[in-house]
Motif scaffolding. Structure first.
Motif, PDB file in Angstrom:
ATOM      1  N   CYS A 178      -5.724 -11.355   6.741  1.00  0.00           N
ATOM      2  CA  CYS A 178      -4.384 -10.643   6.367  1.00  0.00           C
ATOM      3  C   CYS A 178      -5.335  -9.587   5.183  1.00  0.00           C
ATOM      4  N   LEU A 179      -4.579  -8.553   5.418  1.00  0.00           N
ATOM      5  CA  LEU A 179      -4.962  -7.329   4.405  1.00  0.00           C
ATOM      6  C   LEU A 179      -3.457  -6.846   3.832  1.00  0.00           C
ATOM      7  N   GLY A 180      -3.768  -6.606   2.429  1.00  0.00           N
ATOM      8  CA  GLY A 180      -2.660  -6.001   1.831  1.00  0.00           C
ATOM      9  C   GLY A 180      -2.905  -5.057   0.721  1.00  0.00           C
ATOM     10  N   TRP A 181      -1.861  -4.291   0.257  1.00  0.00           N
ATOM     11  CA  TRP A 181      -1.841  -3.536  -0.739  1.00  0.00           C
ATOM     12  C   TRP A 181      -0.942  -4.335  -1.840  1.00  0.00           C
ATOM     13  N   PHE A 182      -1.411  -4.039  -3.170  1.00  0.00           N
ATOM     14  CA  PHE A 182      -0.592  -4.507  -4.133  1.00  0.00           C
ATOM     15  C   PHE A 182      -0.794  -3.433  -5.322  1.00  0.00           C
ATOM     16  N   ARG A 183       0.125  -3.538  -6.310  1.00  0.00           N
ATOM     17  CA  ARG A 183      -0.057  -2.789  -7.645  1.00  0.00           C
ATOM     18  C   ARG A 183       0.340  -3.561  -8.809  1.00  0.00           C
ATOM     19  N   GLN A 184      -0.049  -2.614  -9.799  1.00  0.00           N
ATOM     20  CA  GLN A 184       0.089  -3.270 -10.978  1.00  0.00           C
ATOM     21  C   GLN A 184       0.488  -2.022 -12.111  1.00  0.00           C
ATOM     22  N   LEU A 185       1.468  -2.519 -12.882  1.00  0.00           N
ATOM     23  CA  LEU A 185       1.695  -1.715 -13.963  1.00  0.00           C
ATOM     24  C   LEU A 185       1.524  -2.025 -15.222  1.00  0.00           C
ATOM     25  N   PRO A 186       0.995  -1.296 -16.339  1.00  0.00           N
ATOM     26  CA  PRO A 186       0.660  -1.836 -17.451  1.00  0.00           C
ATOM     27  C   PRO A 186       1.410  -2.902 -17.987  1.00  0.00           C
ATOM     28  N   GLY A 187       1.155  -3.944 -18.571  1.00  0.00           N
ATOM     29  CA  GLY A 187       1.624  -5.010 -18.933  1.00  0.00           C
ATOM     30  C   GLY A 187       2.321  -5.883 -18.164  1.00  0.00           C
ATOM     31  N   LYS A 188       2.244  -5.550 -16.853  1.00  0.00           N
ATOM     32  CA  LYS A 188       2.844  -6.608 -15.888  1.00  0.00           C
ATOM     33  C   LYS A 188       1.877  -7.272 -14.849  1.00  0.00           C
ATOM     34  N   GLY A 189       2.530  -7.971 -14.142  1.00  0.00           N
ATOM     35  CA  GLY A 189       1.649  -8.820 -13.052  1.00  0.00           C
ATOM     36  C   GLY A 189       1.375  -7.934 -11.976  1.00  0.00           C
ATOM     37  N   ARG A 190       0.676  -8.199 -11.251  1.00  0.00           N
ATOM     38  CA  ARG A 190       0.425  -7.668  -9.752  1.00  0.00           C
ATOM     39  C   ARG A 190       1.330  -7.867  -8.871  1.00  0.00           C
ATOM     40  N   VAL A 249       2.776  -4.796  -1.887  1.00  0.00           N
ATOM     41  CA  VAL A 249       3.404  -3.690  -1.720  1.00  0.00           C
ATOM     42  C   VAL A 249       3.610  -3.888  -0.206  1.00  0.00           C
ATOM     43  N   ALA A 250       2.642  -4.003   0.422  1.00  0.00           N
ATOM     44  CA  ALA A 250       2.817  -4.330   2.085  1.00  0.00           C
ATOM     45  C   ALA A 250       1.336  -5.096   2.399  1.00  0.00           C
ATOM     46  N   ARG A 291      -3.825  -9.598  11.953  1.00  0.00           N
ATOM     47  CA  ARG A 291      -4.598  -8.995  12.872  1.00  0.00           C
ATOM     48  C   ARG A 291      -3.916  -8.319  14.186  1.00  0.00           C
ATOM     49  N   ASP A 292      -2.582  -8.844  14.352  1.00  0.00           N
ATOM     50  CA  ASP A 292      -1.716  -8.243  15.576  1.00  0.00           C
ATOM     51  C   ASP A 292      -1.035  -7.049  15.029  1.00  0.00           C
ATOM     52  N   ASP A 293      -1.308  -6.465  13.895  1.00  0.00           N
ATOM     53  CA  ASP A 293      -0.839  -5.323  13.335  1.00  0.00           C
ATOM     54  C   ASP A 293       0.717  -5.362  13.049  1.00  0.00           C
ATOM     55  N   SER A 294       1.199  -6.635  12.743  1.00  0.00           N
ATOM     56  CA  SER A 294       2.590  -6.932  12.171  1.00  0.00           C
ATOM     57  C   SER A 294       2.601  -6.698  10.819  1.00  0.00           C
ATOM     58  N   THR A 295       3.636  -6.112  10.009  1.00  0.00           N
ATOM     59  CA  THR A 295       3.452  -5.712   8.722  1.00  0.00           C
ATOM     60  C   THR A 295       4.564  -6.486   8.153  1.00  0.00           C
ATOM     61  N   THR A 296       4.679  -6.625   6.729  1.00  0.00           N
ATOM     62  CA  THR A 296       5.460  -6.638   5.916  1.00  0.00           C
ATOM     63  C   THR A 296       5.490  -5.843   4.605  1.00  0.00           C
ATOM     64  N   TYR A 297       6.723  -5.405   4.257  1.00  0.00           N
ATOM     65  CA  TYR A 297       6.705  -4.709   2.963  1.00  0.00           C
ATOM     66  C   TYR A 297       7.698  -4.949   1.961  1.00  0.00           C
ATOM     67  N   ALA A 298       7.360  -4.754   0.518  1.00  0.00           N
ATOM     68  CA  ALA A 298       8.511  -5.082  -0.322  1.00  0.00           C
ATOM     69  C   ALA A 298       9.623  -3.970  -0.192  1.00  0.00           C
ATOM     70  N   ASP A 299      10.692  -4.633  -0.509  1.00  0.00           N
ATOM     71  CA  ASP A 299      12.088  -3.776  -0.357  1.00  0.00           C
ATOM     72  C   ASP A 299      11.900  -2.368  -1.189  1.00  0.00           C
ATOM     73  N   SER A 332       4.446 -13.356   2.381  1.00  0.00           N
ATOM     74  CA  SER A 332       4.992 -13.816   0.806  1.00  0.00           C
ATOM     75  C   SER A 332       4.681 -12.720   0.069  1.00  0.00           C
ATOM     76  N   LEU A 333       3.714 -11.874   0.275  1.00  0.00           N
ATOM     77  CA  LEU A 333       3.435 -10.508  -0.404  1.00  0.00           C
ATOM     78  C   LEU A 333       2.853 -11.214  -1.888  1.00  0.00           C
ATOM     79  N   ARG A 334       2.421 -12.374  -1.855  1.00  0.00           N
ATOM     80  CA  ARG A 334       1.965 -13.005  -3.248  1.00  0.00           C
ATOM     81  C   ARG A 334       0.410 -12.889  -3.535  1.00  0.00           C
ATOM     82  N   PRO A 335       0.130 -12.422  -4.626  1.00  0.00           N
ATOM     83  CA  PRO A 335      -1.450 -11.887  -4.765  1.00  0.00           C
ATOM     84  C   PRO A 335      -2.301 -13.285  -4.738  1.00  0.00           C
ATOM     85  N   LEU A 336      -1.534 -14.311  -5.218  1.00  0.00           N
ATOM     86  CA  LEU A 336      -2.358 -15.497  -5.366  1.00  0.00           C
ATOM     87  C   LEU A 336      -2.869 -16.117  -4.203  1.00  0.00           C
TER      88      LEU A 336
END
Length: 125
Positions: free
Chosen positions: A33-45, A48-49, A53-61, A107-111
């Motif tokens: 599973c590959l993903g993109w995540f983002r982090q704002l200053p002072g906030k947790g990661r 994003v998406a 392997r089957d190219d199925s995707t999940t996105y944050a609202d 889940s989109l959870r970085p952990l």
């Protein structure tokens, strides 16, 4: 060693577009599973998406309909096309690699992600 290297960040006006890339070396990432995540200053990661392997995707609202995640298995490269960018999209963007599991992806959870790139700054203003 597994390494992830992001590129493509920068500064853009609201409504503009950017495409991020993440090159993965040290393994063939197609089964993960590959993903993109983002982090704002002072906030947790935050997730994003993700893509499996089957190219199925999940996105944050917050990015649905504006961002598109994709990958090129032959190039071991992950992409994030970001359109209609907003000031609130300003953050450091990271790519991550984790187990190729649907629960992980949705889940989109970085952990759950074990390998990370160094991050690339995206500024929308």
């Amino acid at each position: 060693d597994v390494q992830l290297v992001e590129s493509g960040g920068g500064s853009v006006l609201p409504g503009g577009s950017l495409r991020l890339s993440c090159y993965v070396s040290g393994l063939s990432f197609s089964r993960f599973c590959l993903g993109w995540f983002r982090q704002l200053p002072g906030k947790g990661r935050e997730g994003v998406a993700t893509i499996l392997r089957d190219d199925s995707t999940t996105y944050a609202d917050s990015v649905k309909g504006r961002f598109t995640i994709s990958k090129d298995n032959a190039k071991n490269t992950l992409y994030l096309q970001m359109n209609s960018l907003k000031p609130e999209d300003t953050a450091i963007y990271y790519c991550g690699l984790g187990p190729g599991d649907l629960t992980v992806a949705r889940s989109l959870r970085p952990l759950y992600f074990s390998h990370w790139g160094q991050g690339t700054q995206v500024t929308v203003s």
